[in-house]
Structures are given as structure tokens and as C-alpha cells.
Write an enzyme that holds these catalytic residues in place. Structure first.
Site, PDB file in Angstrom:
ATOM      1  N   ASP A 162       0.812  -1.231   0.000  1.00  0.00           N
ATOM      2  CA  ASP A 162       0.000   0.000   0.000  1.00  0.00           C
ATOM      3  C   ASP A 162       0.845   1.280   0.000  1.00  0.00           C
ATOM      4  O   ASP A 162       0.337   2.355  -0.308  1.00  0.00           O
ATOM      5  CB  ASP A 162      -0.925   0.031   1.228  1.00  0.00           C
ATOM      6  CG  ASP A 162      -1.801  -1.206   1.333  1.00  0.00           C
ATOM      7  OD1 ASP A 162      -2.052  -1.837   0.299  1.00  0.00           O
ATOM      8  OD2 ASP A 162      -2.227  -1.534   2.454  1.00  0.00           O
ATOM      9  N   LEU A 214      -3.749 -10.659  -6.499  1.00  0.00           N
ATOM     10  CA  LEU A 214      -2.726 -10.840  -7.542  1.00  0.00           C
ATOM     11  C   LEU A 214      -1.602  -9.826  -7.349  1.00  0.00           C
ATOM     12  O   LEU A 214      -0.450 -10.080  -7.691  1.00  0.00           O
ATOM     13  CB  LEU A 214      -3.346 -10.655  -8.933  1.00  0.00           C
ATOM     14  CG  LEU A 214      -4.305 -11.765  -9.374  1.00  0.00           C
ATOM     15  CD1 LEU A 214      -5.059 -11.347 -10.623  1.00  0.00           C
ATOM     16  CD2 LEU A 214      -3.519 -13.044  -9.633  1.00  0.00           C
TER      17      LEU A 214
HETATM   18  O1  F6P Z   1      -2.391  -4.014   3.371  1.00  0.00           O
HETATM   19  C1  F6P Z   1      -2.213  -4.850   2.282  1.00  0.00           C
HETATM   20  C2  F6P Z   1      -3.538  -5.282   1.717  1.00  0.00           C
HETATM   21  O2  F6P Z   1      -3.302  -6.095   0.582  1.00  0.00           O
HETATM   22  C3  F6P Z   1      -4.488  -4.148   1.374  1.00  0.00           C
HETATM   23  O3  F6P Z   1      -4.169  -3.510   0.160  1.00  0.00           O
HETATM   24  C4  F6P Z   1      -5.816  -4.874   1.365  1.00  0.00           C
HETATM   25  O4  F6P Z   1      -6.877  -3.987   1.665  1.00  0.00           O
HETATM   26  C5  F6P Z   1      -5.652  -5.871   2.468  1.00  0.00           C
HETATM   27  O5  F6P Z   1      -4.261  -6.060   2.658  1.00  0.00           O
HETATM   28  C6  F6P Z   1      -6.303  -7.198   2.179  1.00  0.00           C
HETATM   29  O6  F6P Z   1      -6.172  -8.004   3.303  1.00  0.00           O
HETATM   30  P1  F6P Z   1      -6.581  -9.547   3.304  1.00  0.00           P
HETATM   31  O7  F6P Z   1      -5.424 -10.303   2.695  1.00  0.00           O
HETATM   32  O8  F6P Z   1      -6.788  -9.864   4.726  1.00  0.00           O
HETATM   33  O9  F6P Z   1      -7.808  -9.692   2.448  1.00  0.00           O
END
Ligand code: F6P
Length: 369
Positions: free
Chosen positions: A150, A294
């Protein structure tokens, strides 16, 4: 930023929270560099759960240089991870089945003592580094390494994992141009990024999107529809819209798909709703694609591999110099150390006057504002 030069014998590395490409490169750099100091390294499996619930596969594993050979280019983390292992908000099931959050940080500290671990390299995003900051304030020797696709961590120019995510998103958007053009459609691409628009912005500008929706700029889809129609008048009969998962309409909220005890909200759904609404407003066919996880998988780019190796080696250098309570930060052309408290104070959003936002506007890209 206390400097304590007492001799280290055994250090731990933790890669809890969402994975990001480059984690294995950090692990390898820490293990190999620490070995040169004669320190033993253990990896904590599955975030702090490996300390709090040591059972079955969840445990500490000894990491020697031969155990981390050939992993620099691999995505994920050889230690495994979880988003549900925050010791400050650990999900605990009560007798009546209800799940509540408990602060188990003192148990983590006791586990470190029990396992004779002298210091911790905490590799993480805002959540994991916030935990690291608390553990450091409670007396543990800790050095943090900034990880997250992020790129929303303050005090470092970039986090590792971000470049890989942006590169892959850019390639995907490039691919969508031809199918969108062939069908004369509006194609909406939803990308991760949580509450910051870095991935959407950088990939959207690089891949010539027509509109980019980011959390920092609440959108009005009527403005995006106007931009698409204006483009149509110029003979361009398709459009690409990149939507960050955390983007929200003016006066509205971001789209949450799940709320869980002990974890952050799961965002998602903006791509589908934006595509449906743009289809209605423009009268064009609209489709959406969600890039989701991905963006977190696969081989780290050369840039991410290199900064991951540099961050890992720098974390060991910091411990050897007696530093604690700091995070390694990229400050080109070098790395430096910033207090964990400052690095985790607030989220790094996209500045609205940033050169990339200004460039996007000068290239005619709409932000829906
Ligand atoms: O913080 C990294 C991230 O990939 C975010 O971009 C996303 O909102 C979140 O983690 C998704 O988390 P999870 O793998 O728990 O669905």
C-alpha cells in the site's frame, strides 16, 4: 531511540500481517547478516500467533544461512503469516461463543524471555509496526522494516512490495486497453491499497488511465462520465478507469465487504459499483476487473528485491549498533533510521499537490472531482 550495546546472542524475525513481495529477501538478508555477527536467528511462524499459541505448525523455527538459500526471488513469506494475530487486539473466543479482542502483549514479552530472544526484527506495515512500537516501549529491543504493497507508511520514501504491486497493476491495465478498445467499453479496474491511493495513482498514470479514483479525492461519477463522453467526442470510444479499493463517492463512505474482530475492515466492491453507475450514466457497456491479491503475489521486482535486502541488512546493522525502537527507512541514496513512534504516527496519504497528481491532471486524467 535508545542505544543498548549489550551483546546479542539470539534474535527473532516476525513477518506478521498481509504478505508482500520481498519478505523472503528481508528474511534472507537478516539471517545471513546476523550469522556474520555470530547471532542465532529464529523465525516466528504466522505472526505473533507462533508465540502466543505455539502448537502444531505454529512455532519458532531456527533459520541458518542454508535454510534461506535461494529464497530472495520468492513471493510470500517462508514463515507463513496471518492478519488475525495482533497481540494488542488478539481475538479470543469466550465460553458463550462470542469473540472479543484482548491485549496479549505482556504474554509476547514473556514468551521472548522464555525463548531467550534478545531482540526482534519486526517486518510489517502500520499494524505490525504499531505492535513493534508497543513492544519496544515495554522494553523489548526492536528494529522495524517497512513492508506493504500500500506504500502508506510515513517516514520512508517507499515500502517494499509497492513497486511489484504497481508494476503488475500497470501490466494488467495495459492488457485491458485492447479488450476495452475492441468492445468500445468502459473498463473499471479495482486495485488494493487500503485507505491510500498510491497503487491506483502510480499504475493509473503509468498505464494511461482516463480516470483514477483514490481515497484522497472523493469522486463524483457524473464528472467521470463527462470525461468519458468528452473522450468519445474526440473519437476515443473506450475508457479505462482505475479505482482504489478505498475510494469513496463525495459525501459517501468506502465500500466494506467484511468486518472482523481483531482485524482491519476488508475493503472491496467499488469496482463493481462504479462500473454499473458509469454504464448507466454514459449508456456504454461497462465491465470491471478486481486485481485483488494478484498484486501481492509473485516474484518481487528488482527494485523490491534490492530494497528488501538493503532493509534486512540495515536492520541487523542497527541492532549491532545498539539501536532499538527504530524503523529502517529508504531515504535515497541511503537508508536511515527513524523512531518507530514517528513512523507509525499516521498514515501516509497521497498529497493532493504531489507531482504525480499534478502530472495526471496535466495529462487530462480525471479524478472525478
Ligand atoms: O495491506 C495490504 C492489503 O493487501 C491491502 O491492500 C488490502 O486492503 C488488504 O491487505 C487485504 O487483506 P486480506 O489479505 O486480509 O484480504
Amino acid at each position: 531511540m535508545a542505544a543498548r550495546k549489550s551483546k546479542l546472542k539470539r534474535i527473532a524475525i516476525c513477518t506478521g500481517g498481509g504478505d508482500a513481495p520481498g519478505l523472503n529477501a528481508v528474511i534472507r538478508a537478516v539471517v545471513v547478516a546476523a550469522h556474520r555477527h555470530g547471532w542465532e536467528v529464529v523465525g516466528i511462524r504466522e505472526g505473533y500467533s507462533g508465540l502466543l499459541d505455539p502448537q502444531g505448525s505454529r512455532d519458532l523455527i531456527r533459520l541458518r544461512p542454508e535454510d534461506v538459500a535461494g529464497i530472495t526471488h520468492l513471493g510470500g513469506t517462508i514463515l507463513g503469516t496471518t492478519n488475525l494475530g495482533n497481540p494488542l487486539k488478539y481475538p479470543v473466543k469466550l465460553a458463550d461463543g462470542q469473540v472479543v479482542e484482548r491485549d496479549r502483549s505482556d504474554e509476547v514479552l514473556r514468551a521472548f524471555k522464555r525463548e531467550r530472544i534478545d531482540a526482534l526484527v519486526a517486518v510489517g506495515g502500520d499494524g505490525s509496526l504499531g505492535i513493534a512500537n508497543t513492544l519496544s516501549r515495554k522494553g523489548l529491543r526492536v528494529v522495524g522494516v517497512p513492508k506493504t504493497i500500500d506504500n502508506d507508511l510515513e517516514s520512508t520514501v517507499v515500502t517494499f512490495g509497492f513497486d511489484t504491486a504497481v508494476s503488475f497493476a500497470t501490466e494488467c491495465i495495459d492488457r485491458l486497453h485492447t479488450t476495452a478498445a475492441s468492445h468500445r467499453r468502459v473498463m473499471v479496474v479495482e486495485v488494493m491499497g487500503r485507505y491510500a491511493g498510491w497503487i491506483a495513482l502510480n499504475a493509473g498514470v503509468s498505464a494511461n488511465a482516463d480516470a483514477i479514483l483514490i481515497p484522497e479525492i472523493p469522486y463524483d461519477l457524473a464528472r467521470v462520465a463527462e470525461a468519458i463522453q468528452e473522450r468519445e467526442r474526440r473519437g476515443q470510444r473506450y475508457a479505462i478507469v482505475v479505482a482504489a479499493e478505498g475510494a469513496s463517492p463525495r459525501g459517501g463512505r468506502e465500500s466494506v465487504i467484511e468486518r472482523r474482530v481483531g482485524a482491519s475492515d476488508r475493503l472491496g466492491g467499488v469496482g463493481a459499483s462504479v462500473a454499473a453507475e458509469l454504464g448507466r450514466l454514459t449508456g456504454k457497456e461497462a465491465r470491471h476487473a478486481v486485481l485483488g491479491h494478484l498484486l501481492r503475489g509473485g516474484t518481487p521486482t528488482t527494485f523490491d528485491r534490492l530494497i528488501s535486502l538493503r532493509f534486512g541488512a540495515a536492520a541487523v546493522r542497527a541492532l549491532a549498533a545498539g539501536k532499538s525502537g527504530v524503523m529502517v527507512a529508504l531515504d535515497p541514496p541511503t537508508v536511515r533510521y527513524v523512531p518507530l513512534a514517528r513512523a507509525t504516527r499516521r498514515m501516509k496519504s497521497v498529497p493532493l499537490d504531489s507531482d504525480t497528481v499534478v502530472t495526471a491532471r496535466e495529462l487530462g486524467i480525471s479524478f472525478g472531482d
